[in-house]
Design an enzyme around this catalytic site. Structure first.
Site, PDB file in Angstrom:
ATOM      1  N   THR A  69       0.824  -1.209   0.000  1.00  0.00           N
ATOM      2  CA  THR A  69       0.000   0.000   0.000  1.00  0.00           C
ATOM      3  C   THR A  69       0.857   1.257   0.000  1.00  0.00           C
ATOM      4  O   THR A  69       0.452   2.289  -0.526  1.00  0.00           O
ATOM      5  CB  THR A  69      -0.934  -0.028   1.233  1.00  0.00           C
ATOM      6  OG1 THR A  69      -1.819  -1.124   1.080  1.00  0.00           O
ATOM      7  CG2 THR A  69      -1.745   1.245   1.365  1.00  0.00           C
ATOM      8  N   TYR A 101      -7.739   1.104  -4.283  1.00  0.00           N
ATOM      9  CA  TYR A 101      -6.358   1.330  -4.708  1.00  0.00           C
ATOM     10  C   TYR A 101      -5.729   0.015  -5.106  1.00  0.00           C
ATOM     11  O   TYR A 101      -6.227  -1.061  -4.756  1.00  0.00           O
ATOM     12  CB  TYR A 101      -5.552   2.046  -3.620  1.00  0.00           C
ATOM     13  CG  TYR A 101      -5.302   1.227  -2.361  1.00  0.00           C
ATOM     14  CD1 TYR A 101      -4.185   0.392  -2.257  1.00  0.00           C
ATOM     15  CD2 TYR A 101      -6.162   1.301  -1.274  1.00  0.00           C
ATOM     16  CE1 TYR A 101      -3.940  -0.340  -1.105  1.00  0.00           C
ATOM     17  CE2 TYR A 101      -5.927   0.571  -0.118  1.00  0.00           C
ATOM     18  CZ  TYR A 101      -4.818  -0.246  -0.044  1.00  0.00           C
ATOM     19  OH  TYR A 101      -4.583  -0.966   1.094  1.00  0.00           O
ATOM     20  N   SER A 161       1.653  -7.610  -0.991  1.00  0.00           N
ATOM     21  CA  SER A 161       2.448  -8.601  -0.250  1.00  0.00           C
ATOM     22  C   SER A 161       1.756  -9.947  -0.135  1.00  0.00           C
ATOM     23  O   SER A 161       2.376 -10.937   0.227  1.00  0.00           O
ATOM     24  CB  SER A 161       2.842  -8.068   1.127  1.00  0.00           C
ATOM     25  OG  SER A 161       1.759  -8.051   2.008  1.00  0.00           O
ATOM     26  N   THR A 210       1.736  -4.520   4.007  1.00  0.00           N
ATOM     27  CA  THR A 210       1.603  -4.856   5.429  1.00  0.00           C
ATOM     28  C   THR A 210       1.037  -6.255   5.672  1.00  0.00           C
ATOM     29  O   THR A 210       1.184  -6.794   6.763  1.00  0.00           O
ATOM     30  CB  THR A 210       0.702  -3.824   6.149  1.00  0.00           C
ATOM     31  OG1 THR A 210      -0.597  -3.856   5.560  1.00  0.00           O
ATOM     32  CG2 THR A 210       1.288  -2.442   6.072  1.00  0.00           C
ATOM     33  N   ASP A 211       0.383  -6.843   4.660  1.00  0.00           N
ATOM     34  CA  ASP A 211      -0.317  -8.113   4.911  1.00  0.00           C
ATOM     35  C   ASP A 211       0.626  -9.235   5.337  1.00  0.00           C
ATOM     36  O   ASP A 211       0.292 -10.041   6.212  1.00  0.00           O
ATOM     37  CB  ASP A 211      -1.110  -8.542   3.667  1.00  0.00           C
ATOM     38  CG  ASP A 211      -2.322  -7.656   3.440  1.00  0.00           C
ATOM     39  OD1 ASP A 211      -2.651  -6.837   4.314  1.00  0.00           O
ATOM     40  OD2 ASP A 211      -2.948  -7.785   2.368  1.00  0.00           O
ATOM     41  N   LYS A 229       0.491  -8.131  12.335  1.00  0.00           N
ATOM     42  CA  LYS A 229      -0.612  -7.284  11.884  1.00  0.00           C
ATOM     43  C   LYS A 229      -1.860  -7.839  12.550  1.00  0.00           C
ATOM     44  O   LYS A 229      -2.253  -8.979  12.295  1.00  0.00           O
ATOM     45  CB  LYS A 229      -0.736  -7.323  10.364  1.00  0.00           C
ATOM     46  CG  LYS A 229      -1.806  -6.380   9.837  1.00  0.00           C
ATOM     47  CD  LYS A 229      -1.854  -6.335   8.318  1.00  0.00           C
ATOM     48  CE  LYS A 229      -2.857  -5.288   7.863  1.00  0.00           C
ATOM     49  NZ  LYS A 229      -2.932  -5.189   6.393  1.00  0.00           N
ATOM     50  N   GLU A 276      -1.403 -29.824  28.113  1.00  0.00           N
ATOM     51  CA  GLU A 276      -2.702 -30.365  27.686  1.00  0.00           C
ATOM     52  C   GLU A 276      -2.534 -31.593  26.807  1.00  0.00           C
ATOM     53  O   GLU A 276      -3.443 -32.395  26.667  1.00  0.00           O
ATOM     54  CB  GLU A 276      -3.472 -29.291  26.904  1.00  0.00           C
ATOM     55  CG  GLU A 276      -4.123 -28.227  27.769  1.00  0.00           C
ATOM     56  CD  GLU A 276      -5.099 -27.390  26.969  1.00  0.00           C
ATOM     57  OE1 GLU A 276      -6.070 -27.929  26.419  1.00  0.00           O
ATOM     58  OE2 GLU A 276      -4.876 -26.173  26.892  1.00  0.00           O
TER      59      GLU A 276
HETATM   60  C1  SIN Z   1      -0.944  -3.162   2.663  1.00  0.00           C
HETATM   61  O1  SIN Z   1       0.156  -2.913   2.210  1.00  0.00           O
HETATM   62  O2  SIN Z   1      -1.361  -2.577   3.695  1.00  0.00           O
HETATM   63  C2  SIN Z   1      -1.902  -4.134   2.080  1.00  0.00           C
HETATM   64  C3  SIN Z   1      -1.495  -4.710   0.786  1.00  0.00           C
HETATM   65  C4  SIN Z   1      -0.225  -5.472   0.869  1.00  0.00           C
HETATM   66  O3  SIN Z   1       0.058  -6.130   1.856  1.00  0.00           O
HETATM   67  O4  SIN Z   1       0.510  -5.431  -0.122  1.00  0.00           O
END
Ligand code: SIN
Length: 315
Positions: A4, A16, A46, A79-80, A152, A272
């Protein structure tokens, strides 16, 4: 790497597309403070990052670390799966030079876009002498996180990243950087893997839930993996029927690691579940997705279960 932070608007501005803008368009004007150069390793959302991308990135980062011509390295990333790339790099890159991953939860055209602030904060951490020797860090939302713990934890929102077990390791305000505690131990460091080995260990993640059909576990075993990470309920658990399938797989040589789908906390041996009797390993504090990365890399070094188990232990 894309994400992103490198997105452009789509669908009339309502949406986007991640991983479009080249790194040359992202570099902030930091003249008089830092000299920053960029290079493009890949440019993708990602969710599409592959092992090959990881190794290509690791190779470039190691090359820069070894060349001693840089004070720090920042990787911009979606971020993914950012936490997975960060942890992978943490296990395979060697050296004292700070390596910092960052991204954006909002694209540049959105109100309150966070990408540029995150990138500047990541540059501040990468340039900080105190960040040296701390392994790979993730900087988001003015916080620095260690690669093994960061996750995340929300689909949207600039606060999406957290270290659910230990909390952030540090903070950033403008150019000021501080750390709260010493770096965590890293029981596994893998050397000499600069490309994807042809026989790379195949490790699958099996997600447990109430009334999980054991034939799903059986289908995983039938894929003949080297390892299976159970994203178990609670303390890394599953029904007796599912555990029986996994025990049988362990007896036939598949490495089984019990992790938890809860998002934080420790999976403990022989509480467990009789891990010794069933031939299982536990992920300790690692999330299922990170346990998978660790196991994949560790299996390139050894198949000894006692040695493998020690690779998961931070203490
Ligand atoms: C992001 O970057 O927040 C979402 C899309 C990605 O992980 O490329």
């Amino acid at each position: 790497m894309g994400g992103t932070i490198a997105a452009t608007a789509a669908r009339g501005g309502a949406g986007y597309v991640a991983g479009v803008l080249p790194i040359s368009r992202l570099l902030p004007d930091v003249q008089g403070w830092l000299r920053v150069d960029g290079e493009q390793v890949c440019n993708t959302g990602s969710q599409a990052v592959t092992y090959a991308d990881w190794f290509r990135l690791a190779d470039r980062v190691q090359h820069l670390v070894d060349g001693a011509a840089v004070d720090g390295i920042v990787v911009t990333h979606g971020t993914d799966t950012l936490e997975e790339t960060a942890y992978f790099l943490d296990l395979v890159v060697h050296g004292e030079v700070p390596v910092v991953l960052t991204g954006a939860m909002r694209p540049a055209h959105a109100a309150g876009a966070d990408g540029m602030a995150n990138l500047r904060a990541a540059l501040a951490v990468a340039a900080a002498p105190r960040a040296a020797g701390r392994g790979v860090l993730v900087v988001m939302n003015e916080q620095a996180h260690e690669a093994w713990d960061v996750q995340k934890m929300a689909t949207t929102g600039v606060h999406a990243f957290a270290s659910p077990n230990c909390g952030p390791v540090g903070w950033v305000r403008g150019r000021d950087v501080g750390f709260f505690h010493a770096p965590s131990p890293r029981p596994l460091r893998v050397a000499g893997l600069s490309t994807l080995p042809a026989q790379a260990a195949r490790v699958l993640v099996l997600y447990a839930h109430g009334d999980l059909d054991p034939s799903v576990a059986r289908a995983f075993v039938d894929l003949a993996p080297d390892g299976i990470v159970l994203a178990g309920v609670g303390d890394g658990n599953a029904s007796e029927e599912v555990l029986a399938v996994l025990s049988e797989a362990a007896a036939s040589g598949v490495t089984i690691v019990r992790a938890s789908r809860t998002g934080s906390g420790r999976v403990i041996r022989n509480v467990e579940i009789d891990d010794d009797g069933r031939g299982f390993l536990v992920a300790n504090y690692l999330s299922p997705q990170k346990a998978r990365i660790l196991l994949m890399l560790a299996l390139t070094q050894t198949r000894d279960r006692a040695v493998l188990q020690r690779c998961f232990m931070l203490d």
